[in-house]
Design an enzyme around this catalytic site. Sequence first.
Site, PDB file in Angstrom:
ATOM      1  N   ASN A 172      18.622 -20.614  54.618  1.00 30.00           N
ATOM      2  CA  ASN A 172      17.897 -21.760  54.180  1.00 30.00           C
ATOM      3  C   ASN A 172      18.405 -22.527  52.963  1.00 30.00           C
ATOM      4  OD1 ASN A 172      16.570 -19.866  52.810  1.00 30.00           O
ATOM      5  ND2 ASN A 172      15.169 -21.080  52.895  1.00 30.00           N
TER       6      ASN A 172
ATOM      7  N   GLY B  94      15.216 -12.674  52.544  1.00 26.11           N
ATOM      8  CA  GLY B  94      15.423 -12.898  53.934  1.00 26.11           C
ATOM      9  C   GLY B  94      13.996 -12.667  54.502  1.00 26.11           C
TER      10      GLY B  94
ATOM     11  N   THR C 145      13.442  -7.855  58.387  1.00 26.30           N
ATOM     12  CA  THR C 145      14.500  -7.415  57.892  1.00 26.30           C
ATOM     13  C   THR C 145      14.166  -6.699  56.454  1.00 26.30           C
ATOM     14  OG1 THR C 145      15.595  -9.455  58.475  1.00 26.30           O
ATOM     15  CG2 THR C 145      16.835  -7.870  57.499  1.00 26.30           C
TER      16      THR C 145
ATOM     17  N   GLU D 247      12.834 -10.329  48.306  1.00 29.39           N
ATOM     18  CA  GLU D 247      12.142 -11.736  48.502  1.00 29.39           C
ATOM     19  C   GLU D 247      12.170 -11.875  49.937  1.00 29.39           C
ATOM     20  OE1 GLU D 247      11.058 -13.148  45.965  1.00 29.39           O
ATOM     21  OE2 GLU D 247      11.778 -11.848  44.398  1.00 29.39           O
TER      22      GLU D 247
ATOM     23  N   CYS E  46      11.089 -20.896  52.386  1.00 29.29           N
ATOM     24  CA  CYS E  46      10.195 -19.738  52.271  1.00 29.29           C
ATOM     25  C   CYS E  46       8.638 -19.975  51.652  1.00 29.29           C
ATOM     26  CB  CYS E  46      10.584 -18.548  51.366  1.00 29.29           C
ATOM     27  SG  CYS E  46      11.089 -18.998  49.878  1.00 29.29           S
TER      28      CYS E  46
ATOM     29  N   GLU F  41      12.285 -12.192  40.795  1.00 29.70           N
ATOM     30  CA  GLU F  41      13.357 -12.801  40.412  1.00 29.70           C
ATOM     31  C   GLU F  41      13.212 -13.975  39.286  1.00 29.70           C
ATOM     32  OE1 GLU F  41      15.124 -14.298  43.897  1.00 29.70           O
ATOM     33  OE2 GLU F  41      16.341 -12.420  43.992  1.00 29.70           O
TER      34      GLU F  41
HETATM   35  P1  NAD Z   1      17.207 -12.661  58.038  1.00 33.12           P
HETATM   36  O1  NAD Z   1      16.338 -11.490  57.245  1.00 33.12           O
HETATM   37  O2  NAD Z   1      17.254 -12.632  59.267  1.00 33.12           O
HETATM   38  O3  NAD Z   1      18.646 -12.518  57.018  1.00 33.12           O
HETATM   39  C1  NAD Z   1      18.817 -12.593  55.594  1.00 33.12           C
HETATM   40  C2  NAD Z   1      20.074 -11.988  55.355  1.00 33.12           C
HETATM   41  O4  NAD Z   1      20.028 -10.437  55.791  1.00 33.12           O
HETATM   42  C3  NAD Z   1      21.247 -12.338  56.236  1.00 33.12           C
HETATM   43  O5  NAD Z   1      22.485 -12.500  55.179  1.00 33.12           O
HETATM   44  C4  NAD Z   1      21.657 -11.380  57.254  1.00 33.12           C
HETATM   45  O6  NAD Z   1      22.633 -11.406  57.883  1.00 33.12           O
HETATM   46  C5  NAD Z   1      21.334 -10.227  56.559  1.00 33.12           C
HETATM   47  N1  NAD Z   1      20.559  -9.146  57.359  1.00 33.12           N
HETATM   48  C6  NAD Z   1      20.116  -8.987  58.644  1.00 33.12           C
HETATM   49  N2  NAD Z   1      19.727  -7.867  59.250  1.00 33.12           N
HETATM   50  C7  NAD Z   1      20.318  -6.953  58.124  1.00 33.12           C
HETATM   51  C8  NAD Z   1      20.191  -5.479  57.987  1.00 33.12           C
HETATM   52  N3  NAD Z   1      19.860  -4.788  58.763  1.00 33.12           N
HETATM   53  N4  NAD Z   1      20.804  -5.115  56.808  1.00 33.12           N
HETATM   54  C9  NAD Z   1      21.302  -5.671  55.705  1.00 33.12           C
HETATM   55  N5  NAD Z   1      21.171  -7.238  55.889  1.00 33.12           N
HETATM   56  C10 NAD Z   1      20.787  -7.493  56.908  1.00 33.12           C
HETATM   57  O7  NAD Z   1      16.634 -14.041  57.512  1.00 33.12           O
HETATM   58  P2  NAD Z   1      17.025 -15.447  57.405  1.00 33.12           P
HETATM   59  O8  NAD Z   1      16.469 -15.915  58.798  1.00 33.12           O
HETATM   60  O9  NAD Z   1      18.559 -15.451  57.000  1.00 33.12           O
HETATM   61  O10 NAD Z   1      16.130 -16.347  56.514  1.00 33.12           O
HETATM   62  C11 NAD Z   1      14.657 -16.773  56.716  1.00 33.12           C
HETATM   63  C12 NAD Z   1      13.946 -15.891  55.996  1.00 33.12           C
HETATM   64  O11 NAD Z   1      13.848 -15.518  54.743  1.00 33.12           O
HETATM   65  C13 NAD Z   1      12.433 -16.366  56.153  1.00 33.12           C
HETATM   66  O12 NAD Z   1      11.695 -15.224  56.487  1.00 33.12           O
HETATM   67  C14 NAD Z   1      12.067 -16.713  54.693  1.00 33.12           C
HETATM   68  O13 NAD Z   1      10.707 -16.988  54.534  1.00 33.12           O
HETATM   69  C15 NAD Z   1      12.885 -15.865  54.107  1.00 33.12           C
HETATM   70  N6  NAD Z   1      13.140 -16.282  52.523  1.00 33.12           N
HETATM   71  C16 NAD Z   1      12.467 -15.689  51.627  1.00 33.12           C
HETATM   72  C17 NAD Z   1      12.931 -16.478  50.241  1.00 33.12           C
HETATM   73  C18 NAD Z   1      11.965 -15.823  49.098  1.00 33.12           C
HETATM   74  O14 NAD Z   1      12.460 -15.957  47.912  1.00 33.12           O
HETATM   75  N7  NAD Z   1      10.855 -15.237  49.373  1.00 33.12           N
HETATM   76  C19 NAD Z   1      13.534 -17.350  50.103  1.00 33.12           C
HETATM   77  C20 NAD Z   1      14.045 -17.958  51.194  1.00 33.12           C
HETATM   78  C21 NAD Z   1      14.052 -17.474  52.514  1.00 33.12           C
END
Ligand code: NAD
Length: 480
Positions: free
Chosen positions: A150, A226, A230, A248, A282, A461
């Site tokens: 994002n 993420g 995950t 996060e 997020c 963070e």
């Molecule tokens: P995601 O969890 O699908 O992916 C995040 C990252 O993790 C990607 O690089 C992905 O390739 C990797 N990943 C996926 N499966 C994995 C595994 N089994 N092992 C290791 N790495 C793996 O998330 P997304 O769809 O890319 O992002 C959206 C999510 O991120 C939303 O839920 C959002 O709220 C969250 N987010 C949180 C924050 C925060 O600071 N709290 C900030 C931005 C986004």
Amino acid sequence: MQRIENYINGEFCAPDSGEYLDNVEPATGAVYSQIPESNDQDLSRAVAAAKQAFPTWSSTSIEDRSRLLMKIADAVEAASDELAKAEAIDNGKPVTFAKAVDSYRASANIRFFANACTQFASESHGMGNLAVNYTLRDPIGVVGTISPWNFPLYLFTWKIAPALAAGNTVVAKPSEVTPMTAYLFSKICADAGLPKGVLNILHGSGGNIGQQIVEHQDIKAISFTGGTATGKKLAATAAPMFKKLSLELGGKNPTLVFADCDFDNTVKEVVRAAFSNQGQICLCGSRIYIERSIYDKFKQAFIKQVKQLTIGDPLEKTTQHGALVSKPHMEKVLSYIELAKQEGGKLLTGGNRFTVSGRCEQGFFVEPTVFENLPLDCRTNQEEIFGPVCTLQPFDNDDEALTLANGTDYGLATSVWTNDLKRAHRLSKQLHFGIVWINSWLLRDLRTPFGGVKASGVGREGGFEAMKFFTEPKNVCVKY
Ligand code: NAD
């Protein structure tokens, strides 16, 4: 067709497997580049390079580390137009937003931690005439960073900068959905003279190379941003290995609007909080609670402004609402819109895929969408949609507002709109979130702790919190 390359030991290379994933431009639906599907061989080489680089990098003077990071920050700033355009193409976000938010924050993150490492000091605890304790904070070694789509470069640098500033070497994985700016960043780092092996960037899918990074014995800490599902998987892998872990995760953030707010400014800011980056932040406020005495007036003003958002080609300067990041994500968001209808929600505006004529005809656009009449316990109000969908609901008093706000598994961020000082402080204390904004949203000071509670994550963070995460404290007790 452009092929993105891995960055390992200071060199740009193809993946060991020879396999590539398609990278789609969300505004057009067309494949426009390819990214490496990295494997365990690429990871072994990246970890070996990072291990080899660690002794020299960790003992490089703080002044020299800081100077190099400043050079990279300046280069990122100089490339901010190019990076914003790349982000808009890769992610679907409006280019003006990418310039003001993503490009700006990427250089600000690096500059901030280039400064922070020069100010990071150790504590000491005297025991009268008996002894003195002091805390050594040493870098951990090789650390892994995994980031989402994002804010591709913004969140990538938010992890890499403190990790490097603290003296670690890094194996970093950007999201496979938005790999382009991490690739451009690797070129900037190479040009700036970052020693080889200090930063290694591996591209590929999460379940494959992401999982392998988490499993690798020699990667001692993982900083992850993420989704919550995950994050759970990561924690299940990393916890038995006793890795340091920062998570996060997702949010389902409430916005509380009281009758005594500054009405016009609040409407404008609550629209921004709900729909910035197409609701894919997020921190977006997707559950909007409004004091009943102003509910109808607020609803009308809010809907009027939402309808005025300009949906269009992310590369047009006038666009305020771009494409969602991918087809599967758009389909997920549209399925939640159907769910909200099934759950009895009354659609106030939006609700459909949107067609932008011309080059973006096949793009993944969804109208800003607003529902009312949905109870707290329905799935629409409990699950993270991560798109341009929000709900409105009235409340009668502070206690009810608090119950509604705290009523999900998530606890990332909330905003409260009121001119009653006592109420603002009282609610801030009782709201169960990592971040509380009063009469503001997304106003960030990079020194403050950033992160959530409950299903929104573990750890913080930002500022010295990040420097602490990327160092290992050791107490030395000296008896007099
Ligand atoms: P995601 O969890 O699908 O992916 C995040 C990252 O993790 C990607 O690089 C992905 O390739 C990797 N990943 C996926 N499966 C994995 C595994 N089994 N092992 C290791 N790495 C793996 O998330 P997304 O769809 O890319 O992002 C959206 C999510 O991120 C939303 O839920 C959002 O709220 C969250 N987010 C949180 C924050 C925060 O600071 N709290 C900030 C931005 C986004």
